[in-house]
Enzyme design. Structure first.
Site, PDB file in Angstrom:
ATOM      1  N   GLU A 188      16.112  -8.227  -1.334  1.00  0.00           N
ATOM      2  CA  GLU A 188      17.188  -8.522  -0.378  1.00  0.00           C
ATOM      3  C   GLU A 188      17.466 -10.023  -0.295  1.00  0.00           C
ATOM      4  O   GLU A 188      17.266 -10.664   0.730  1.00  0.00           O
ATOM      5  CB  GLU A 188      16.853  -7.912   0.983  1.00  0.00           C
ATOM      6  CG  GLU A 188      16.824  -6.389   0.911  1.00  0.00           C
ATOM      7  CD  GLU A 188      16.573  -5.703   2.243  1.00  0.00           C
ATOM      8  OE1 GLU A 188      16.738  -6.345   3.287  1.00  0.00           O
ATOM      9  OE2 GLU A 188      16.204  -4.518   2.218  1.00  0.00           O
ATOM     10  N   ASN A 210      10.313 -23.071   3.175  1.00  0.00           N
ATOM     11  CA  ASN A 210       9.776 -21.946   3.937  1.00  0.00           C
ATOM     12  C   ASN A 210      10.648 -20.709   3.950  1.00  0.00           C
ATOM     13  O   ASN A 210      10.695 -19.988   4.933  1.00  0.00           O
ATOM     14  CB  ASN A 210       9.507 -22.344   5.397  1.00  0.00           C
ATOM     15  CG  ASN A 210       8.172 -23.014   5.503  1.00  0.00           C
ATOM     16  OD1 ASN A 210       7.296 -22.748   4.663  1.00  0.00           O
ATOM     17  ND2 ASN A 210       8.022 -23.867   6.486  1.00  0.00           N
ATOM     18  N   HIS A 430      17.517  10.540   9.013  1.00  0.00           N
ATOM     19  CA  HIS A 430      16.964   9.214   8.771  1.00  0.00           C
ATOM     20  C   HIS A 430      15.454   9.275   8.873  1.00  0.00           C
ATOM     21  O   HIS A 430      14.920   9.704   9.899  1.00  0.00           O
ATOM     22  CB  HIS A 430      17.519   8.204   9.783  1.00  0.00           C
ATOM     23  CG  HIS A 430      17.058   6.803   9.530  1.00  0.00           C
ATOM     24  ND1 HIS A 430      16.517   5.994  10.482  1.00  0.00           N
ATOM     25  CD2 HIS A 430      17.047   6.071   8.378  1.00  0.00           C
ATOM     26  CE1 HIS A 430      16.201   4.816   9.958  1.00  0.00           C
ATOM     27  NE2 HIS A 430      16.517   4.846   8.667  1.00  0.00           N
ATOM     28  N   HIS A 431      14.780   8.929   7.804  1.00  0.00           N
ATOM     29  CA  HIS A 431      13.322   8.836   7.797  1.00  0.00           C
ATOM     30  C   HIS A 431      12.933   7.384   7.567  1.00  0.00           C
ATOM     31  O   HIS A 431      12.867   6.933   6.427  1.00  0.00           O
ATOM     32  CB  HIS A 431      12.716   9.667   6.648  1.00  0.00           C
ATOM     33  CG  HIS A 431      12.839  11.142   6.821  1.00  0.00           C
ATOM     34  ND1 HIS A 431      12.655  12.015   5.773  1.00  0.00           N
ATOM     35  CD2 HIS A 431      13.098  11.907   7.911  1.00  0.00           C
ATOM     36  CE1 HIS A 431      12.808  13.257   6.219  1.00  0.00           C
ATOM     37  NE2 HIS A 431      13.088  13.219   7.503  1.00  0.00           N
ATOM     38  N   GLU A 501      14.867  -0.205   0.782  1.00  0.00           N
ATOM     39  CA  GLU A 501      13.633  -0.981   0.578  1.00  0.00           C
ATOM     40  C   GLU A 501      12.736  -0.399  -0.512  1.00  0.00           C
ATOM     41  O   GLU A 501      11.599  -0.834  -0.682  1.00  0.00           O
ATOM     42  CB  GLU A 501      12.810  -1.139   1.878  1.00  0.00           C
ATOM     43  CG  GLU A 501      13.437  -2.012   2.926  1.00  0.00           C
ATOM     44  CD  GLU A 501      14.383  -1.256   3.856  1.00  0.00           C
ATOM     45  OE1 GLU A 501      15.406  -1.830   4.227  1.00  0.00           O
ATOM     46  OE2 GLU A 501      14.093  -0.100   4.186  1.00  0.00           O
ATOM     47  N   GLU A 525      24.089  -5.215   6.119  1.00  0.00           N
ATOM     48  CA  GLU A 525      23.361  -5.642   7.325  1.00  0.00           C
ATOM     49  C   GLU A 525      23.257  -7.171   7.402  1.00  0.00           C
ATOM     50  O   GLU A 525      23.229  -7.740   8.487  1.00  0.00           O
ATOM     51  CB  GLU A 525      21.979  -4.985   7.380  1.00  0.00           C
ATOM     52  CG  GLU A 525      21.081  -5.322   6.213  1.00  0.00           C
ATOM     53  CD  GLU A 525      19.781  -4.488   6.191  1.00  0.00           C
ATOM     54  OE1 GLU A 525      19.574  -3.663   7.086  1.00  0.00           O
ATOM     55  OE2 GLU A 525      18.987  -4.679   5.251  1.00  0.00           O
TER      56      GLU A 525
HETATM   57  C1  NOJ Z   1      16.471  -1.451   7.001  1.00  0.00           C
HETATM   58  C2  NOJ Z   1      17.612  -0.696   6.407  1.00  0.00           C
HETATM   59  O1  NOJ Z   1      18.168  -1.368   5.314  1.00  0.00           O
HETATM   60  C3  NOJ Z   1      18.627  -0.478   7.506  1.00  0.00           C
HETATM   61  O2  NOJ Z   1      19.784   0.116   6.982  1.00  0.00           O
HETATM   62  C4  NOJ Z   1      17.996   0.361   8.576  1.00  0.00           C
HETATM   63  O3  NOJ Z   1      18.901   0.503   9.625  1.00  0.00           O
HETATM   64  C5  NOJ Z   1      16.727  -0.277   9.102  1.00  0.00           C
HETATM   65  N1  NOJ Z   1      15.879  -0.643   8.043  1.00  0.00           N
HETATM   66  C6  NOJ Z   1      15.961   0.643  10.054  1.00  0.00           C
HETATM   67  O4  NOJ Z   1      15.447   1.723   9.353  1.00  0.00           O
HETATM   68 CA    CA Z   2      17.141  -3.240   4.077  1.00  0.00          CA
END
Ligand code: NOJ
Ligand code: CA
Length: 719
Positions: A188, A210, A430-431, A501, A525
């Site tokens: 990311e 940093n 969502h998990h 991730e 995000e």
């Molecule tokens: C990171 C994910 O990329 C994001 O889309 C998600 O809302 C948060 N984690 C919480 O699971």
């Molecule tokens: Ca993410």
């Protein structure tokens, strides 16, 4: 389907095979394989008569308890071959060549037919000192090379542990590179464009500055890596079919301009536990003097196995909205309470705690999203924060964190399930695992069954935080096997997967098309966190997307985040038309309209494009492309006559000029063009746009101005 042509030529010779040539079907490429002094296998690659990869060594180093050599010893003392070396002392035992020219049909994708056309050479090497064999298989396509190591079943190489893979990619100069830093846990990052020789300085500066990055080497970068030479040749280095092996990074020897593979270590520092017969993933080199060809290359998919799911009728493209952006922007919370009930999973009595009142996944709010999805034709509504456990979901290395089946008290799951069904939409599961992978595996079967029982058919997964078992990395072999296990278990339950991730994709969606999305790069995000480089979305197609679709989640229309959450004074550096273009240029069968419903209300005419856009195509034609600058693509609707076009622009204003000669000659079409307004600018005026309708044919040329951080999107309907 075209017939497979298979010719086998076996040369049972050793001395003879000092240099072996392999040509691509159209002879654009020639690869030379040779054995260097000391019995070290090597290859080089020529493209249109010019070298693009110089002599590059191949091999592996095994763990020290199977020998004592270090890599340095090996390079100094080529004549010493101990048990740790799968690197020197080799001679050619046999060579087998083959050719293939077939066409296959992906379940979803940028086109409905993919040609798999290559010449192959499999070199069986024998290492006399250890009496063992290793095969290096090369496939040369008209757009580049793939090679992998194969370890046949044999007594002298049965169980082995990899200390490092030593595949080299020797550059012909100090090229431009488009890179993100080496990291075993995340991709990311913003991309940097620099000379190869500048990587070290930039990475060192980043560490002293940093930045939160775990750098394994001052010249370590991740794949998929894009390179550009001074004479205009583009090259992409990546891997295909990452299965039961650790993820490959690249380390640059910047004195000699040679990249060498650098695998992700496990908790013990080891890089691969192997049992023959087995093989490595493919290492891929896509090359062209036309940037558009890099985007059109299907080498990564072609080097994966055909689909292993027999009945794929349940796998579908998904357009979705979600209870998500309001949490990312900080307007709402995933959790139910601040009254932290610090107990283990399943032991919290939520009826006894005080809700903070900012919970996003409430019955009422989700209902609003279901209504919005139904009204505008979306397939699904993602709901994050629906299940108990978010009060301390990461940062504490908690083993038992979520159980994936228990809703919060204000999320009426049976009611919403039935309500959504009535409205013809699905709720997306969502998990979030919080990277407690052992906990997820404990609950997986039950969680998937729960989905089957409650009408869910797609799950977004998350792996935020440090992996448990502790010490494992997001990209180590053990984790790679975990992602694969989840994907295959999900397929048994007819569940589609979108993992965030997780390790970056390597074309596995060909074999397991229920993998409809991945994150593995900086996504939307980061707009809310105030840090996406303008132009980021024009480099992603050349890098991250080479491995498979990204759940980038475009569709922001409210560019002033403070209007969503007054405590977040952040501006999105992207115009509305830039956002629209991403549905086209960042190909995915899974696409979100990420913003909150209220943000779309003032711009319903522009929102129409998101409603109309398709996610599955018969054909894709890349019209313009330059990494970090612009990408323009036209796509024909699967089983339809209509076309869609998208153009994403980077940091410099420009005029895009495209010929519509991909349209059927003689036919008439109506184009609806969504373009940046005259005053549009991603920093100063992101919501300025114009919608224009015009009649077009295959003879039409369009000239469209694109703002900084802008772009356009076009719907072309056949009349
Ligand atoms: C990171 C994910 O990329 C994001 O889309 C998600 O809302 C948060 N984690 C919480 O699971
Ligand atoms: Ca993410």
């Amino acid at each position: 389907m075209r017939k497979t042509l298979l010719t086998l030529a076996v040369l049972a010779s050793t001395a003879l095979a000092n240099a072996l040539n392999l040509y691509s079907p159209d002879s654009t490429f020639v690869m030379e394989f040779k054995i260097l002094d000391g019995g070290i296998p090597a290859y080089n690659l020529n493209y249109k008569g010019k070298p693009v990869i110089l002599d590059s060594k191949l091999g592996l180093l095994l763990k020290a308890d199977q020998g004592t050599m270090s890599y340095d010893d090996l390079s100094r003392k080529n004549d010493v071959v101990d048990k740790s070396s799968l690197y020197n002392g080799f001679e050619v035992k046999s060579v087998a060549t083959a050719s293939q020219d077939t066409v296959w049909n992906p379940v979803w994708g940028e086109e409905s037919e993919i040609r798999d056309h290559y010449n192959e050479m499999a070199v069986t090497l024998h290492q006399k000192q250890n009496d063992r064999d290793m095969v290096i298989r090369f496939r040369l396509f008209n757009d580049g090379l793939g090679f992998r190591y194969e370890f046949p079943l044999q007594y002298n190489l049965n169980y082995f542990v990899i200390k490092e893979e030593l595949s080299e990619f020797a550059m012909t100069g100090d090229h431009w590179a488009y890179w993100i830093p080496g990291d075993y846990d995340t991709q990311e990052y913003d991309y940097t464009k620099s000379r190869l020789s500048e990587i070290r300085g930039l990475l060192e500066a980043a560490v002293t500055g940093n930045l939160s990055q775990t750098i394994f080497s001052p010249t370590g970068v991740q794949t998929s890596l894009l390179l550009k030479t001074d004479d205009g040749i583009y090259m992409n280095l990546h891997e295909a079919a990452l299965i039961d092996y650790s993820c490959m990074h690249l380390e640059l020897d910047d004195k000699n301009m040679v990249f060498r593979s650098w695998l992700t270590p496990d908790a013990m520092g080891d890089k691969g536990y192997m049992q023959s017969p087995c093989k490595s993933p493919w290492r891929t080199i896509i090359v062209s003097d036309d940037a558009r060809d890099i985007l059109a290359s299907r080498i990564t998919l072609n080097l994966n196995e055909p689909c292993k799911i027999e009945d794929t009728s349940w796998i579908k493209p998904v357009k979705y909205v979600g209870v998500w952006w309001e949490m990312i922007t900080g307007k709402c919370e995933w959790s139910y309470t601040y009254d932290l009930p610090s107990v283990k999973i399943g032991e919290t009595d939520y009826t006894k705690v005080k809700p903070h009142g900012k919970h996003g996944a409430t019955t009422e709010n989700v209902k609003k999203y279901i209504d919005f999805a139904a009204e505008h034709g979306f397939d699904e509504v993602l709901v994050e924060g629906w299940n108990v456990g978010w009060e301390d979901w990461f940062g504490h290395s908690k083993d038992f964190v979520f159980d994936f089946v228990t809703p919060y008290p204000d999320f009426d799951l049976p009611y919403l399930r039935d309500y959504a069904k009535e409205k013809g939409v699905k709720i997306m599961m969502h998990h979030e695992t919080s990277a407690s992978v052992r906990n997820y595996e404990r609950h997986l079967e039950q969680a998937l069954q729960f989905m089957n029982d409650n009408n869910y058919d797609a799950a977004k997964l998350g792996y935020v935080g440090n992996i448990i078992p502790r010490g494992e990395k997001h990209y180590s072999q053990w984790m790679v096997n975990h992602y694969q296990y989840v994907l295959e278990q999900a397929a048994k339950h007819k569940v589609m997967i979108n993992a965030h991730e997780a390790v970056r994709p390597t074309g596995i969606c060909r074999t397991w098309p229920n993998l409809i999305g991945n994150e593995a790069a900086r996504g939307t995000e980061y707009y809310a966190f105030g840090s996406i480089k303008t132009g980021h979305t024009t480099i992603l197609p050349f890098t991250r997307l080479i491995g498979g679709p990204m759940d980038f989640t475009p569709g922001l229309f409210q560019m002033d985040i403070a209007k969503v959450n007054p405590n977040r004074p952040v501006k999105v550096n992207s115009t509305i038309c830039n956002q629209l273009s991403l549905y086209m240029t960042l190909y995915s069968p899974l696409q979100m309209a990420a913003d909150v419903p209220e943000s779309y209300e003032p711009y319903m005419d522009a929102f129409q494009f998101i409603k109309d856009v398709h996610l599955d195509w018969d054909k894709s034609v890349y019209l313009e492309a330059e990494p970090f600058e612009y990408v323009t693509v036209a796509r024909k609707v699967k089983n339809g006559e209509d076309w869609f076009v998208g153009s994403t622009n980077g940091e410099k204003k420009r005029t895009s000029k495209i010929k519509l000669d991909f349209l059927t000659p003689g036919a008439k079409y109506e184009a609806t063009i969504y373009k940046d307004g005259k005053k549009a600018d991603c920093y100063d005026n992101p919501t300025d746009y114009v919608i224009e309708k015009k009649k077009v044919t295959s003879k039409t040329t369009l000239k469209i101005d694109e703002a900084r951080g802008g772009g356009y999107a076009i719907t072309i309907r056949k009349l």
